[in-house]
Design a protein around this motif. Sequence first.
Motif, PDB file in Angstrom:
ATOM      1  N   UNK A 161       0.847  -1.188   0.000  1.00 14.29           N
ATOM      2  CA  UNK A 161       0.000   0.000   0.000  1.00 14.29           C
ATOM      3  C   UNK A 161       0.889   1.246   0.000  1.00 14.29           C
ATOM      4  N   UNK A 162       0.841   2.073  -1.051  1.00 12.84           N
ATOM      5  CA  UNK A 162       1.712   3.254  -1.102  1.00 12.84           C
ATOM      6  C   UNK A 162       1.491   4.233   0.034  1.00 12.84           C
ATOM      7  N   UNK A 163       0.314   4.163   0.702  1.00 12.30           N
ATOM      8  CA  UNK A 163       0.059   5.042   1.838  1.00 12.30           C
ATOM      9  C   UNK A 163       0.788   4.558   3.090  1.00 12.30           C
ATOM     10  N   UNK A 164       1.198   3.320   3.074  1.00 16.52           N
ATOM     11  CA  UNK A 164       1.855   2.714   4.242  1.00 16.52           C
ATOM     12  C   UNK A 164       3.336   2.439   3.983  1.00 16.52           C
ATOM     13  N   UNK A 165       3.682   2.152   2.732  1.00 19.68           N
ATOM     14  CA  UNK A 165       5.041   1.761   2.367  1.00 19.68           C
ATOM     15  C   UNK A 165       6.069   2.803   2.796  1.00 19.68           C
ATOM     16  N   UNK A 166       7.158   2.323   3.316  1.00 15.73           N
ATOM     17  CA  UNK A 166       8.286   3.182   3.677  1.00 15.73           C
ATOM     18  C   UNK A 166       9.557   2.661   2.999  1.00 15.73           C
ATOM     19  N   UNK A 167      10.384   3.545   2.471  1.00 13.63           N
ATOM     20  CA  UNK A 167      10.133   4.990   2.283  1.00 13.63           C
ATOM     21  C   UNK A 167       8.966   5.201   1.317  1.00 13.63           C
ATOM     22  N   UNK A 168       8.218   6.295   1.465  1.00 14.30           N
ATOM     23  CA  UNK A 168       7.075   6.536   0.592  1.00 14.30           C
ATOM     24  C   UNK A 168       7.522   6.722  -0.852  1.00 14.30           C
ATOM     25  N   UNK A 169       6.707   6.315  -1.808  1.00  7.78           N
ATOM     26  CA  UNK A 169       7.097   6.413  -3.223  1.00  7.78           C
ATOM     27  C   UNK A 169       7.511   7.815  -3.646  1.00  7.78           C
ATOM     28  N   UNK A 170       6.846   8.851  -3.097  1.00  8.33           N
ATOM     29  CA  UNK A 170       7.161  10.222  -3.511  1.00  8.33           C
ATOM     30  C   UNK A 170       8.556  10.659  -3.076  1.00  8.33           C
ATOM     31  N   UNK A 171       9.144   9.953  -2.106  1.00 10.23           N
ATOM     32  CA  UNK A 171      10.502  10.294  -1.661  1.00 10.23           C
ATOM     33  C   UNK A 171      11.547   9.834  -2.664  1.00 10.23           C
ATOM     34  N   UNK A 172      11.149   8.931  -3.577  1.00  9.30           N
ATOM     35  CA  UNK A 172      12.063   8.381  -4.581  1.00  9.30           C
ATOM     36  C   UNK A 172      13.313   7.792  -3.941  1.00  9.30           C
ATOM     37  N   UNK A 173      13.094   7.074  -2.849  1.00  6.83           N
ATOM     38  CA  UNK A 173      14.195   6.436  -2.112  1.00  6.83           C
ATOM     39  C   UNK A 173      13.900   4.949  -1.898  1.00  6.83           C
ATOM     40  N   UNK A 174      13.328   4.302  -2.883  1.00  9.15           N
ATOM     41  CA  UNK A 174      12.919   2.904  -2.732  1.00  9.15           C
ATOM     42  C   UNK A 174      14.094   2.006  -2.373  1.00  9.15           C
ATOM     43  N   UNK A 175      13.812   1.026  -1.511  1.00 10.21           N
ATOM     44  CA  UNK A 175      14.833   0.060  -1.124  1.00 10.21           C
ATOM     45  C   UNK A 175      14.965  -1.013  -2.200  1.00 10.21           C
ATOM     46  N   UNK A 176      16.195  -1.431  -2.445  1.00  4.77           N
ATOM     47  CA  UNK A 176      16.428  -2.526  -3.384  1.00  4.77           C
ATOM     48  C   UNK A 176      16.176  -3.850  -2.670  1.00  4.77           C
ATOM     49  N   UNK A 177      15.964  -4.929  -3.411  1.00  8.00           N
ATOM     50  CA  UNK A 177      15.797  -6.249  -2.772  1.00  8.00           C
ATOM     51  C   UNK A 177      16.973  -6.597  -1.859  1.00  8.00           C
ATOM     52  N   UNK A 178      18.179  -6.240  -2.279  1.00  7.80           N
ATOM     53  CA  UNK A 178      19.343  -6.547  -1.441  1.00  7.80           C
ATOM     54  C   UNK A 178      19.293  -5.764  -0.141  1.00  7.80           C
ATOM     55  N   UNK A 179      18.911  -4.501  -0.205  1.00  7.16           N
ATOM     56  CA  UNK A 179      18.846  -3.684   1.012  1.00  7.16           C
ATOM     57  C   UNK A 179      17.777  -4.212   1.966  1.00  7.16           C
ATOM     58  N   UNK A 180      16.645  -4.630   1.413  1.00  5.62           N
ATOM     59  CA  UNK A 180      15.588  -5.211   2.259  1.00  5.62           C
ATOM     60  C   UNK A 180      16.093  -6.467   2.948  1.00  5.62           C
ATOM     61  N   UNK A 181      16.785  -7.316   2.193  1.00  8.89           N
ATOM     62  CA  UNK A 181      17.287  -8.563   2.767  1.00  8.89           C
ATOM     63  C   UNK A 181      18.348  -8.285   3.833  1.00  8.89           C
ATOM     64  N   UNK A 182      19.193  -7.280   3.602  1.00  5.40           N
ATOM     65  CA  UNK A 182      20.209  -6.940   4.601  1.00  5.40           C
ATOM     66  C   UNK A 182      19.553  -6.519   5.915  1.00  5.40           C
ATOM     67  N   UNK A 183      18.522  -5.698   5.837  1.00 11.02           N
ATOM     68  CA  UNK A 183      17.830  -5.260   7.055  1.00 11.02           C
ATOM     69  C   UNK A 183      17.193  -6.456   7.758  1.00 11.02           C
ATOM     70  N   UNK A 184      16.536  -7.324   6.996  1.00 14.59           N
ATOM     71  CA  UNK A 184      15.905  -8.504   7.601  1.00 14.59           C
ATOM     72  C   UNK A 184      16.934  -9.413   8.261  1.00 14.59           C
ATOM     73  N   UNK A 185      18.024  -9.666   7.570  1.00 14.33           N
ATOM     74  CA  UNK A 185      19.038 -10.573   8.101  1.00 14.33           C
ATOM     75  C   UNK A 185      19.718  -9.971   9.318  1.00 14.33           C
ATOM     76  N   UNK A 186      19.923  -8.660   9.290  1.00 16.09           N
ATOM     77  CA  UNK A 186      20.515  -7.970  10.454  1.00 16.09           C
ATOM     78  C   UNK A 186      19.613  -8.123  11.678  1.00 16.09           C
ATOM     79  N   UNK A 187      18.315  -7.935  11.490  1.00 15.66           N
ATOM     80  CA  UNK A 187      17.383  -8.097  12.616  1.00 15.66           C
ATOM     81  C   UNK A 187      17.380  -9.542  13.086  1.00 15.66           C
ATOM     82  N   UNK A 188      17.363 -10.488  12.144  1.00 18.65           N
ATOM     83  CA  UNK A 188      17.359 -11.910  12.506  1.00 18.65           C
ATOM     84  C   UNK A 188      18.588 -12.274  13.325  1.00 18.65           C
TER      85      UNK A 188
END
Length: 831
Positions: A97-124
């Motif tokens: 949902x673009x109203x919930x997604x972070x960073x918001x689409x209008x910021x033009x700072x979307x996370x790459x799949x690798x960055x998402x995985x790094x954050x998940x693995x770091x938390x794990x």
Amino acid sequence: MTSYPNRRSHFILVMAVSSWLGCLSLNDCQGQVIPEKISFNRHIRPILSDKCFQCHGPDEETREADLRFDQKEDAFRVIEPGNVHQSDIVERILDEDPEVLMPPPEAEKSLSPKEIKLIQEWIRQGASWSEFWAYLPPKKHPLPSLDQSVGNNWIDRFVANRLHQNGFEFSPAADKITLIRRLYFDLIGLPPTPEKVEAFLEDKSGDAVATVVDELLNSQHFGERLAIYWLDLVRYADTVGYHGDQDHNISPYRDWVIDAFNQNMPFDQFTREQLAGDLLPGATESQQVASGYNRLLQTTHEGGLQPKEYTAIYAADRVRNVSLVWMGATVGCAQCHDHKYDPYTSKDFYSLAAFFADIDDEQHFKSGTNTLPTRRPPEILIISTDDRLKLDQAIQQLAELTKEFNQVKKAIEQNKKEAPGPDASAAEKDQSRVGVVDQQKKLDKLSKRLDAAKKLKAKIESRGAWTMVSKPLNSPRTVRLLPRGNWLDESGPIVQASVPEFLGEVKSAQKTPTRLDLANWLTDASEPSGKLTARVFANRFWYQFMGVGISKSLDDFGGQGEAPAFPELLDNLAIEFVENGWDVKQLIRQIVTSQTYQQASLETEAMAKSDPYNQMFQHQSRFRLPAELIRDNLLAISGLLNADSVGGKSIKPAQPAGYYQHLNFPTRKYKQDNDANQWRRGVYVHWQRQFLHPSLKAFDAPSREECTAERPRSNTPSAALALLNDPVFIEAARMFAARILQEATSDRFEDRLTRAFMLAVSRKPELEEIEILRGLYETSLSEFQNDATATEGILAIGQAKTDVTLSAPTLAAWTSVARAILNMNETITRN
């Protein structure tokens, strides 16, 4: 951050499907490897800084949801260490949902799949948090156990251990010809002579490298080589930059830098004398010259300038430079608001500016001018001791003559007032007239003597050089925090000189801290601040000799920079720098005598894939020489280089006619040097900020309007054309050709070409090269034998004289061959 329970099941489904698809595999995320052990500073903080800090960082004016990701306590409100599914941050970065997604689409700072995985693995892995590496002082790390395959240089123990941990090993050692050329270019910026190369090849002792290194570190050309990088950092130039970009007098500062490196001045002293040489007790002439650092910024000299506006501009320039150069920090980004990525506040910015509020900028505000040449007071004259005595005598004589001249002039005026009236006798009138005539005659003689004394003073001064220096005001300017950086808004609070609050306090014996206190704080080895400075420069020295920094960010050790790939190595280099008394030559010696430095620069396909930026240092680097060294190299090969003396006024080699046609206020014409000065080293070339010499510009030399910690290395047609067609380089080719004909062991083409290659690239030509260049020579010779005009044309370029007994067509043909050799990639590459 608000949690969304009604979305929790959807979130878990997304996680499950993503894992099933395999795009979140540790080994492959869109072809990119995810490290097994996640480092917060190396892998996670850069993501948070780039994608999150703009709205959830240090700047409270733009902070949203009262959430900060630069502070652990705040960030852990939405992070559940060890539990990816319960961490709100993961839910938000995966939501569709673009109203919930972070960073918001209008910021033009979307996370790459690798960055998402790094954050998940770091938390794990438990979300291990570390304070920002750049603000923690370096510490000494224990050396890895000695590997029998490496020598005694401790650098190699670190690098070898890291390579072995990753299944790699050192590259083979560079061949001796490559190594000596590398050392010469890195340490003095000039090619080795064939005789030096031969001596190095014949030296079979274990001290061969150390011997060459010591010889080069003690060369007068060492300071010239190192100065190029420093002058980029401090934005040294011969012109003011703004408006008319007029000349200003500052070349003695450049010479001071060269001398300081040659004398191996400790870096803490090097810092003090530049920031505050004028404040040192009993400041010497040399220390005053060093304080010219504070006058290197761009300035304006138009008649209608607004002093308050340019006071603010100059303050901001100085803060940007001192923070980038010594702190590796972008404090300049806090001029209008608190820094968005680092903990620098606007108050920190203006408090740092307050250290420089005592610098006398007011004098040129009073005398804006568009004339040339222009003095930029305060200045001092640098001359020899003998000339200083002669100048002092001339000034004493000038003062006495001026006093006597004024007395006679006053007497004449008084006599005119007391002249006999109309009723006076003829005798009285004659006596008065004779007295006045005698005094006018006396005034005429004094005027001639006064003119002669002025000419003598000017002649003595012309043998020296004026240079801008720092001069403290009796009362420093009041510095206010300017809201939004607006110089017209004086509603902000007054600030006192101080360092950024989160970095501690500056020690001062004065009521108000001074520039000298700031310099001491920056290099105080007993405090964290000094060690932080040491780390910044250890990284830059490593970059200069390895081609890439341990941290690739040479001017930004902040949130937008890049963490060091090898923090332990960088820390130990910094600590050694400090413990050795800020000894620059010793730090360089440590680096260049290492096995790491002496590796071959050939990169295998496996290396390129596993370590594309060579951050494990499993091979050396290859790169084109800097602009000044390309010029120096070609002049040295040709025999034209005038390298005997160090220092002096800036030089003006040939450049295209009309290049200054758009340079106004005032209009001016370029007057090139016509003597041997035109063939001096590139470090001495006149640096016109708005119209940098075309050859320097073609090879990526900066305009030096701002600090440059790393020059780009472009590959453009304009650079190739400059190397081929610049008159200086054609002249060098002509003189190189003459040298080949005069120094070859015989008239055979092969012997002549061998001498050419030995002079240019320190090796013999290969068979294929001989045949290619033989074809070029024979074709060129035929053309020149049948075209006298073309022969005369190419041999007429430049002012250097060649042996008139040489055959003109032969010399012209060899000039073509010489141009080809000088244009080889190998000739202008540090390998």
